[in-house]
Design an enzyme around this catalytic site. Structure first.
Site, PDB file in Angstrom:
ATOM      1  N   ARG A   1     152.026  -1.033 -35.472  1.00 21.29           N
ATOM      2  CA  ARG A   1     152.160  -0.306 -36.739  1.00 21.29           C
ATOM      3  C   ARG A   1     153.641  -0.085 -37.051  1.00 21.29           C
ATOM      4  O   ARG A   1     154.497  -0.254 -36.192  1.00 21.29           O
ATOM      5  CB  ARG A   1     151.455   1.055 -36.648  1.00 21.29           C
TER       6      ARG A   1
ATOM      7  N   HIS B   1     153.356  14.037 -29.311  1.00 26.24           N
ATOM      8  CA  HIS B   1     152.484  14.391 -28.171  1.00 26.24           C
ATOM      9  C   HIS B   1     153.293  14.937 -27.001  1.00 26.24           C
ATOM     10  O   HIS B   1     153.123  14.507 -25.850  1.00 26.24           O
ATOM     11  CB  HIS B   1     151.649  13.176 -27.727  1.00 26.24           C
TER      12      HIS B   1
ATOM     13  N   LYS C   1     154.929   5.833 -32.907  1.00 30.32           N
ATOM     14  CA  LYS C   1     154.639   6.375 -31.569  1.00 30.32           C
ATOM     15  C   LYS C   1     155.772   7.257 -31.068  1.00 30.32           C
ATOM     16  O   LYS C   1     156.880   7.226 -31.584  1.00 30.32           O
ATOM     17  CB  LYS C   1     154.420   5.235 -30.567  1.00 30.32           C
TER      18      LYS C   1
ATOM     19  N   GLU D   1     151.359  15.038 -35.393  1.00 35.20           N
ATOM     20  CA  GLU D   1     150.074  15.582 -34.950  1.00 35.20           C
ATOM     21  C   GLU D   1     149.997  17.104 -35.005  1.00 35.20           C
ATOM     22  O   GLU D   1     148.907  17.662 -34.937  1.00 35.20           O
ATOM     23  CB  GLU D   1     149.715  15.080 -33.536  1.00 35.20           C
TER      24      GLU D   1
ATOM     25  N   TYR E   1     154.651  10.581 -34.307  1.00 33.91           N
ATOM     26  CA  TYR E   1     153.750  11.210 -33.335  1.00 33.91           C
ATOM     27  C   TYR E   1     154.576  11.483 -32.091  1.00 33.91           C
ATOM     28  O   TYR E   1     155.264  10.581 -31.593  1.00 33.91           O
ATOM     29  CB  TYR E   1     152.603  10.259 -32.961  1.00 33.91           C
TER      30      TYR E   1
ATOM     31  N   ASP F   1     141.387  10.039 -25.554  1.00 33.08           N
ATOM     32  CA  ASP F   1     142.765  10.559 -25.620  1.00 33.08           C
ATOM     33  C   ASP F   1     142.819  12.043 -25.285  1.00 33.08           C
ATOM     34  O   ASP F   1     143.897  12.582 -25.041  1.00 33.08           O
ATOM     35  CB  ASP F   1     143.404  10.273 -26.991  1.00 33.08           C
TER      36      ASP F   1
HETATM   37  N1  LIG Z   1     140.920   6.756 -28.988  1.00 32.11           N
HETATM   38  C1  LIG Z   1     141.581   6.798 -30.124  1.00 32.11           C
HETATM   39  O1  LIG Z   1     142.306   5.866 -30.473  1.00 32.11           O
HETATM   40  C2  LIG Z   1     141.427   7.972 -31.046  1.00 32.11           C
HETATM   41  C3  LIG Z   1     141.859   7.892 -32.379  1.00 32.11           C
HETATM   42  C4  LIG Z   1     141.637   8.991 -33.208  1.00 32.11           C
HETATM   43  C5  LIG Z   1     141.006  10.146 -32.705  1.00 32.11           C
HETATM   44  N2  LIG Z   1     140.635  10.181 -31.380  1.00 32.11           N
HETATM   45  C6  LIG Z   1     139.973  11.356 -30.783  1.00 32.11           C
HETATM   46  O2  LIG Z   1     138.612  11.431 -31.214  1.00 32.11           O
HETATM   47  C7  LIG Z   1     138.152  12.759 -31.014  1.00 32.11           C
HETATM   48  C8  LIG Z   1     137.410  13.257 -32.244  1.00 32.11           C
HETATM   49  O3  LIG Z   1     138.368  13.442 -33.289  1.00 32.11           O
HETATM   50  P1  LIG Z   1     137.930  13.979 -34.744  1.00 32.11           P
HETATM   51  O4  LIG Z   1     139.113  13.786 -35.609  1.00 32.11           O
HETATM   52  O5  LIG Z   1     136.630  13.398 -35.151  1.00 32.11           O
HETATM   53  O6  LIG Z   1     137.733  15.530 -34.439  1.00 32.11           O
HETATM   54  P2  LIG Z   1     136.966  16.573 -35.386  1.00 32.11           P
HETATM   55  O7  LIG Z   1     137.485  17.913 -35.035  1.00 32.11           O
HETATM   56  O8  LIG Z   1     136.994  16.119 -36.796  1.00 32.11           O
HETATM   57  O9  LIG Z   1     135.439  16.475 -34.896  1.00 32.11           O
HETATM   58  C9  LIG Z   1     134.993  16.882 -33.636  1.00 32.11           C
HETATM   59  C10 LIG Z   1     133.544  17.295 -33.746  1.00 32.11           C
HETATM   60  O10 LIG Z   1     133.056  17.549 -32.416  1.00 32.11           O
HETATM   61  C11 LIG Z   1     132.080  18.578 -32.560  1.00 32.11           C
HETATM   62  N3  LIG Z   1     131.759  19.154 -31.251  1.00 32.11           N
HETATM   63  C12 LIG Z   1     132.435  20.063 -30.537  1.00 32.11           C
HETATM   64  N4  LIG Z   1     131.760  20.339 -29.388  1.00 32.11           N
HETATM   65  C13 LIG Z   1     130.638  19.566 -29.411  1.00 32.11           C
HETATM   66  C14 LIG Z   1     129.531  19.398 -28.511  1.00 32.11           C
HETATM   67  N5  LIG Z   1     129.429  20.080 -27.371  1.00 32.11           N
HETATM   68  N6  LIG Z   1     128.548  18.508 -28.857  1.00 32.11           N
HETATM   69  C15 LIG Z   1     128.629  17.807 -30.001  1.00 32.11           C
HETATM   70  N7  LIG Z   1     129.639  17.946 -30.892  1.00 32.11           N
HETATM   71  C16 LIG Z   1     130.635  18.810 -30.583  1.00 32.11           C
HETATM   72  C17 LIG Z   1     132.759  19.545 -33.532  1.00 32.11           C
HETATM   73  O11 LIG Z   1     131.834  20.477 -34.078  1.00 32.11           O
HETATM   74  C18 LIG Z   1     133.325  18.585 -34.560  1.00 32.11           C
HETATM   75  O12 LIG Z   1     132.429  18.350 -35.640  1.00 32.11           O
HETATM   76  C19 LIG Z   1     139.404  13.579 -30.648  1.00 32.11           C
HETATM   77  O13 LIG Z   1     139.465  13.717 -29.264  1.00 32.11           O
HETATM   78  C20 LIG Z   1     140.530  12.692 -31.142  1.00 32.11           C
HETATM   79  O14 LIG Z   1     141.747  12.947 -30.462  1.00 32.11           O
HETATM   80  C21 LIG Z   1     140.853   9.124 -30.566  1.00 32.11           C
END
Ligand SMILES: NC(=O)c1ccc[n+]([C@@H]2O[C@H](COP(=O)([O-])OP(=O)(O)OC[C@H]3O[C@@H](n4cnc5c(N)ncnc54)[C@H](O)[C@@H]3O)[C@@H](O)[C@H]2O)c1
Length: 370
Positions: A15, A96, A75, A118, A94, A269
């Site tokens: 990116r 972190h 990054k 972030e 970002y 993550d």
């Molecule tokens: N791997 C990657 O490249 C990447 C990229 C972007 C985001 N992420 C990660 O993805 C994850 C989700 O991000 P998001 O933006 O959707 O967050 P978000 O806050 O929009 O959504 C999280 C959801 O999880 C729900 N939740 C909490 N506890 C729960 C449980 N016990 N059971 C079921 N649901 C539950 C919450 O109510 C909420 O609706 C984060 O950890 C974020 O860092 C990873």
């Protein structure tokens, strides 16, 4: 202000922080933009497009760091970039920092002003994380569908089925930004989708706007265990703000899952919401435990840099303009979100969670610029 764009040097990061359209906007505000030759290549953006938009090219990152008053990146800065930062220089990327004490100390030693995407907060939301969650949620289904194919270790089921053959069952844990995007994609492909969440208001919303092949289920241990038995593809999309992801799927749950089923733990993550999840890379995205394929790439958006670059810069540009137009001092004093984005000002730490993580002193950003 002179704004510098450098080529990302973290492994497999394609990116870039600014598109030629962004260059034009900054030029229109009266700023100059310099870029490292080839900075946009990984995202399909040629130098000629940047030059046509009015930016000037430099042969290497060192030249950009030496001249620019503000560096914009994607990054967290790598050690060689930290070494090039100058006192009083602004960096917006970002960061972190809470995960990296060495980087935190390096940026403090530079004497620069470091703002992170972030931690920029608007009404409790994190608008510069959201676009990447949208990308990761959609990509989770694309990747999951691929690894459900037999040659990659999957069950060999097609997500949407065909007339006369049942579609796959996709179970999404967490119906936030990642979850809703995953659910939409899976539903669009014709899969049978179940979303688990604990937030009833959110589930009411999901129930209203998602198509009929999506069902919401309140997330309890028992409900999840029932769903695991039926899942072909499980997407981990849980987030508990400020905490590691809860381990909702335990190691001994895997035996109840179908052989060849796929887990895409997007929450990796934050440590992952599946006990057996460990971070993987785009080079080696999967591994198999108890016949269940695990895909746990920590920087999923990096696989689709063309889309991710535009998604990110759509969200960051207005904040970059604010920083450039106001300068770091006025930006911190006049904008609450920008004050939240400030992590290090003039070499001093000003973001509570980072200071707490390393037992360091923390000052209010407003005090540091006054
Ligand atoms: N791997 C990657 O490249 C990447 C990229 C972007 C985001 N992420 C990660 O993805 C994850 C989700 O991000 P998001 O933006 O959707 O967050 P978000 O806050 O929009 O959504 C999280 C959801 O999880 C729900 N939740 C909490 N506890 C729960 C449980 N016990 N059971 C079921 N649901 C539950 C919450 O109510 C909420 O609706 C984060 O950890 C974020 O860092 C990873």
């Amino acid at each position: 202000m002179k704004i510098g764009v450098v080529k990302e040097i973290k492994v497999h990061e394609y990116r870039v922080a600014l598109t030629p359209a962004g260059v034009q906007e900054l030029k229109r505000d009266g700023h100059d933009v310099i870029f490292e030759a080839g900075a946009g290549i990984g995202s399909g953006l040629d130098d000629s497009a940047y030059l046509a938009a009015g930016a000037e090219s430099r042969t290497d990152a060192a030249a950009v760091f030496a001249e620019a008053e503000m560096i914009v990146k994607v990054k967290e800065p790598q050690p060689v970039e930290v070494a090039m930062m100058r006192e009083g220089q602004i960096m917006f990327t970002y960061l972190h920092l809470a995960a990296d004490e060495k980087l935190t100390k390096g940026l403090m030693a530079s004497g620069g002003h470091c703002f992170s995407y972030e931690t920029l907060e608007v009404n409790g939301g994190l608008p510069l994380l959201e676009p990447m969650s949208e990308v990761a949620g959609r990509l989770a289904i694309q990747a999951g569908a691929k690894f459900l194919e037999k040659p990659t270790g999957g069950t060999g089921v097609l997500l949407g089925g065909v007339p006369g053959v049942r579609p796959a069952r996709v179970v999404v844990i967490g119906g936030g930004t990642v979850g809703i995007n995953a659910a939409r994609m899976a539903a669009g492909l014709g899969a049978d989708v179940v979303i688990l969440d604990v937030n009833l208001e959110r589930m009411r919303y999901l129930d209203e706007i998602l198509p009929p092949n999506c069902t919401t289920v309140f997330s309890t241990g028992l409900a999840l265990r029932e769903e695991l038995k039926e899942a072909d593809l499980l997407v981990g999309a849980v987030l508990v703000p400020g905490a590691a992801a809860p381990k909702l799927v335990r190691e001994d749950d895997l035996v109840s899952m179908k052989a060849g089923s796929v887990i895409v733990d997007v929450a990796i993550d934050q440590g992952g919401c599946v006990e057996t999840a460990r971070a993987t890379t785009h080079d080696e995205p999967i591994y198999i435990i108890d016949d269940v394929v695990h895909y746990c790439v920590a920087n999923m958006p990096g696989a689709v840099p063309r889309t991710s670059t535009y998604a990110l810069t759509n969200a960051t540009l207005s904040w970059m303009r604010l920083l450039a137009n106001k300068g770091h001092k006025q930006a911190v004093l006049e904008s609450g979100p920008m004050a939240k984005a400030a992590n290090v000002i003039g070499g001093k730490l000003c973001y509570g969670a980072v200071a707490e993580a390393f037992g360091m002193d923390c000052s209010a950003p407003q005090d540091l610029v006054s």
